[in-house]
Design an enzyme around this catalytic site. Structure first.
Site, short mmCIF file in Angstrom:
data_model
loop_
_atom_site.label_atom_id
_atom_site.label_comp_id
_atom_site.label_asym_id
_atom_site.label_seq_id
_atom_site.Cartn_x
_atom_site.Cartn_y
_atom_site.Cartn_z
N ARG A 324 0.83 -1.21 0.00
CA ARG A 324 0.00 0.00 0.00
C ARG A 324 0.87 1.26 0.00
NH1 ARG A 324 -5.37 1.73 0.50
NH2 ARG A 324 -6.20 -0.37 0.54
N GLU A 726 -10.10 5.52 6.82
CA GLU A 726 -8.66 5.81 6.86
C GLU A 726 -8.20 7.06 6.11
OE1 GLU A 726 -8.08 1.71 5.32
OE2 GLU A 726 -6.40 1.66 6.69
N1 MTE Z 1 -12.99 5.02 14.11
C1 MTE Z 1 -13.11 4.73 15.43
N2 MTE Z 1 -13.92 5.47 16.19
N3 MTE Z 1 -12.40 3.69 15.98
C2 MTE Z 1 -11.54 2.92 15.23
O1 MTE Z 1 -10.91 1.99 15.75
N4 MTE Z 1 -10.57 2.50 13.01
C3 MTE Z 1 -10.23 3.07 11.70
C4 MTE Z 1 -11.45 3.74 11.07
N5 MTE Z 1 -12.11 4.60 12.01
C5 MTE Z 1 -11.40 3.22 13.84
C6 MTE Z 1 -12.18 4.29 13.31
C7 MTE Z 1 -9.69 2.09 10.77
S1 MTE Z 1 -8.07 1.65 10.91
C8 MTE Z 1 -10.45 1.53 9.77
S2 MTE Z 1 -9.79 0.47 8.65
C9 MTE Z 1 -11.89 1.86 9.63
O2 MTE Z 1 -12.35 2.72 10.66
C10 MTE Z 1 -12.70 0.58 9.67
O3 MTE Z 1 -14.05 0.82 9.65
P1 MTE Z 1 -14.94 0.93 8.31
O4 MTE Z 1 -14.24 0.23 7.22
O5 MTE Z 1 -16.21 0.31 8.72
O6 MTE Z 1 -15.05 2.40 8.05
N1 LUZ Z 2 -4.75 -4.69 2.64
C1 LUZ Z 2 -5.22 -3.47 2.90
C2 LUZ Z 2 -4.73 -5.68 3.55
O1 LUZ Z 2 -5.20 -2.61 2.04
N2 LUZ Z 2 -5.68 -3.21 4.14
C3 LUZ Z 2 -5.71 -4.13 5.11
O2 LUZ Z 2 -6.13 -3.82 6.20
C4 LUZ Z 2 -5.22 -5.45 4.82
N3 LUZ Z 2 -5.21 -6.41 5.74
C5 LUZ Z 2 -4.73 -7.62 5.42
C6 LUZ Z 2 -4.22 -7.84 4.16
N4 LUZ Z 2 -4.24 -6.88 3.25
MO1 MOS Z 3 -7.65 -0.26 9.37
S1 MOS Z 3 -5.60 -0.01 9.53
O1 MOS Z 3 -7.44 -1.04 7.83
O2 MOS Z 3 -7.81 -1.55 10.46
#
Ligand code: MTE
Ligand code: LUZ
Ligand code: MOS
Length: 775
Positions: A324, A726
């Site tokens: 990524r 993210e």
């Molecule tokens: N928001 C809150 N409040 N708590 C979390 O742990 N994790 C983040 C983001 N927002 C997180 C958050 C991460 S790393 C990801 S990948 C996404 O939420 C996952 O949720 P979604 O794909 O349902 O948006």
């Molecule tokens: N790829 C990605 C991944 O883009 N996000 C992820 O969180 C992930 N996790 C496992 C393997 N590939």
């Molecule tokens: Mo989020 S780092 O893809 O859990």
């Protein structure tokens, strides 16, 4: 009841999606009534576990004397690697992650044994009584050392397009340098925890704070030597995950399950904050060597970057993270001729893992750093150099990895933010301020974001859901996603309510459970709502179609013309309450529940050539930050931040704005105050909030303007929304580069400040000193 109006018109106006609704658990959160894993009432006979940790970074275990641990008050059992019934592994991809050290320790904090006691405190006290003799081995701690020793957890990767070497030869100017960007602790408020309860006939129920219940199920089954159907994993919610519970909840789930299986009693393993930080992986820090060629206008003509991450002692998710990073080095810019290399440095530190952005932020910040330098070298505003290099709409719109960008809105989005943030006027005002202010210096920066949405591992882009309509018309939805505070349940409930024409109150989401939806992917890569929303929609749609068929049979007309809205079904001039229709359908033996499935279309990826179409679509954003830096102390303050984010047709604007705000402040912490520091013996010394500084409310800017960009996803995503989890973490690049801008004003913007991240006060002072020395 007869329905007089035109159903089509009312149906079109009715919606449960695209409206701001509070988080489904908001009230429980603030009342302290939301159940986290540690709040689940304990089963009688529950024991508590703690882990015994390595005190050496790299060593052979010569002798482990655990007799004092066994003799400690309240201790019931002590387990080492020899006691694991199945496989000693909790690695998600490559199987190089022991649950318990097997003769070799590879970082300070690596678990060596489990102690099980009557109370949590007794277990923790006993764990400290171990007497372990080590034979120490040389340790590698930094990515630079790993690179020098060619110590990698995986073979290095490389993405090339065009002919970078030839392009360099033609380039009028070249900028070359090094950059270091530190890692970051996830700092979820609820630490890692697992509660394992033995069930009849080899069964094991694991309540676990995890983003990935299916992976926990696999790891526990392997560790116990059982099949997946013996193990059930449930998670109602997490108090934050941020990537830290994607793979690394596994160690805790496995250790609790091993202990429960051996003692035949329920065992809870709850990590204390210090242990959590000592044991688990974090965001990868990255070391970069870059070389970029550009012309007189500031257009990039050649780019070369060599990135080395600190993977830690094992692979974990470092491979996909590096991929990524490679696929986000371009950020929003067209780079014709590139040579992008990434390697995962094997170090004797915690095994680094997913963290919001998953390598994307680490890839993109490097090109932003370079553009910042090009601008300074040419005496131009960095925002203008950025715009000059943006991807085009119909040409210069193919990424280095071969994906055509079909939805480029970066120009419009930035133009809107440029205006609403009054960027140009503030730039002039800041220059004026700085010329009259010898100590306090202001800085301003404008940075864009483009972020690819989908797991970069294609097969992970699938999800399932289960929707039940009960005979009273109430609905429950279970899906493969996990709730970590991001609001996935609220969004999925909205999708189901919308499909069935119900108000949100009629729909409830239940805990994620491997016995309900099987073979789920981690809730990660920002795809949670995209994937599970579609799967739940599929399930709800099937029920709706059956009900429409039934209604048409009852009231006449075509099933396709039956409309569901306002908690009613509308068929052939008749309106009937949803609950009444459901009751009748039940008596007529219509199936009122359904499963649903979704697999993201059009994705492909060749890992060897690093080419393909890894992302479903891109999410865009931009931010402007203004800071003031005290050049005598290195202290600084964020005065104002403007962020504009493209959530497509947002499913829930209130939740999405919350996600942008949270990600912005979290990313700002990464780039400024959060410093991970290992001592020369490899011990992480910043393992508690006393020494590791995450942002507090007082670090949020008083003037914080977050808005969503009006847009509609060109991809057929769930209700044309875009992911939000993210990508906004990259928006606070603007804070980092505003600080660099303020530092650079000390040398009248003639010298590129050598500022690494995090830009702590010490780092800022170092950069100021370097600028002064060079001026
Ligand atoms: N928001 C809150 N409040 N708590 C979390 O742990 N994790 C983040 C983001 N927002 C997180 C958050 C991460 S790393 C990801 S990948 C996404 O939420 C996952 O949720 P979604 O794909 O349902 O948006
Ligand atoms: N790829 C990605 C991944 O883009 N996000 C992820 O969180 C992930 N996790 C496992 C393997 N590939
Ligand atoms: Mo989020 S780092 O893809 O859990």
């Amino acid at each position: 009841m007869n329905y007089p109006g035109a159903p089509e018109l009312k149906a079109a106006a009715w919606t449960a999606v695209g409206v701001s609704r509070p988080h489904e658990s908001a009230e429980l959160h603030v009342l302290g009534q939301a159940t986290y894993t540690d709040d689940i009432p304990e089963v009688q006979g529950t024991l508590h576990a703690a882990l015994g940790l390595s005190s050496k970074a790299h060593a052979l275990i010569e002798n482990a004397d655990l007799s004092a641990v066994r003799a400690a008050p309240g201790v019931v059992a002590v387990y080492t690697v020899a006691d694991i019934p199945g496989t000693n592994d909790c690695g998600p991809i490559i199987h190089d992650d022991p649950i318990l050290a097997d003769g070799l320790v590879q970082y300070v904090g690596q678990p060596i044994f489990i102690v099980v006691a009557d109370t949590h405190d007794n277990a923790r006290r006993a764990a400290r009584r171990a007497k372990i003799d080590y034979q120490e081995l040389p340790a590698i701690l930094t990515p630079q050392e790993a690179k020098a020793a060619q110590s990698y957890v995986l073979p290095p990767m490389r993405l090339e397009r065009g002919d970078a070497q030839a392009a360099f030869e033609r380039a009028p100017h070249v900028v070359k340098g090094k950059l270091y960007v530190g890692g970051q602790e996830q700092f979820y408020l609820e630490g890692q925890i697992a509660y394992a309860i033995p069930k009849e006939n080899k069964g094991m129920l694991v309540q676990c704070s995890t983003q990935h219940p299916s992976e926990m199920q696999h790891v526990v089954a392997h560790a116990l030597g059982l099949h997946s159907h013996h193990v059930q994993v449930e998670c109602r919610r997490m108090g934050g995950g941020f990537g830290g519970k994607e793979s690394q909840s596994a160690l805790w789930a496995a250790a609790a399950a091993i202990s429960a299986s051996k003692t035949r009693r329920p065992v809870k393993l709850r990590a204390d904050r210090d242990d959590d930080m000592m044991v688990t992986g974090k965001r990868h820090c990255f070391y970069y060597e870059y070389e970029v060629g550009y012309d007189d206008s500031g257009k990039i003509v050649a780019a070369k970057v060599d990135m080395t991450s600190r993977a830690g002692f094992s692979a974990d998710l470092s491979g996909p993270v590096a991929t990524r990073a490679v696929c986000h080095f371009d950020n929003a810019y067209y780079l014709s001729d590139v040579d992008i290399r990434a390697a995962c440095g094997k170090t004797n530190t915690q095994s680094n893992t997913a963290f919001r952005g998953f390598g994307g932020p680490q890839g993109a910040i490097a090109i932003e750093y370079v553009i910042d330098e090009i601008a300074r070298n040419l005496g131009r505003d960095a925002y203008d150099i950025r715009r000059l290099n943006f991807y085009g709409k119909t040409e210069n719109n193919v990424t280095p990895y071969g994906q055509e960008i079909v939805d480029n809105i970066i120009d419009e989005l930035c133009a809107e933010l440029e205006e609403s943030s009054e960027y140009r006027a503030r730039r002039a005002a800041i220059n004026a301020f700085n010329s009259g202010s010898p100590v306090l210096k202001k800085g301003l920066a404008f940075t864009p974001v483009k972020f690819g949405i989908a797991f970069n591992v294609t097969h992970l882009n699938q999800a399932g859901a289960l929707v039940h309509v009960y005979v009273d018309g109430s609905v429950i939805v279970n899906h493969g996603g996990t709730e970590m505070g991001q609001g996935i349940n609220t969004k999925v409930m909205q999708v189901v309510a919308h499909e069935l024409g119900l108000d949100l109150e009629h729909v409830r989401a239940s805990a994620t459970d491997t016995s309900k939806v099987a073979n789920t992917s981690a809730t990660a890569a920002s795809t949670g709502a995209d994937l599970n929303g579609k799967a739940a929609q599929d399930a709800a749609r099937q029920i709706r179609e059956r009900l429409a068929q039934f209604a048409a049979g009852q009231y006449g007309g075509e099933a396709a013309d039956v409309r569901f809205f306002g908690n009613q079904a509308h068929a052939n001039g008749h309106s009937v309450d949803f609950a009444e229709l459901v009751q009748k359908a039940y008596l007529a033996r219509v199936q009122l529940w359904s499963d649903g499935f979704y697999a993201t279309p059009h994705l492909h990826w060749n890992a060897k050539t690093m080419n393909g179409h890894p992302f479903s679509y891109y999410a865009y954003g931009a931010a402007v930050a203004e800071v003031v830096v005290d050049t005598l102390t290195g202290e600084w303050k964020l005065l104002r931040a403007d962020a504009l984010y493209d959530a497509g047709q947002s499913l829930n604007p209130a939740i999405d704005i919350g996600q942008v705000e949270g990600a912005f402040i979290q990313g700002m912490g990464w780039l400024t105050t959060e410093e991970l520091w290992w001592n020369p013996a490899g011990k992480l010394m910043t393992h508690a909030p006393s020494t590791y500084k995450i942002p507090g409310i007082s670090d949020c800017p008083e003037d914080f303007r977050v808005r969503l960009f009006e847009n509609r996803n060109v991809e057929d995503s769930i209700h044309r929304s875009k992911a939000v989890g993210e990508p906004p973490l990259l928006l606070p690049f603007s804070v980092f580069f505003a600080i660099r801008d303020a530092v650079s004003s000390v040398g009248d913007h003639k010298v590129n400040p050598p500022l690494n991240a995090p830009a702590t006060s010490e780092e800022i002072l170092r950069a100021i000193a370097a600028v002064e020395a060079a001026s």
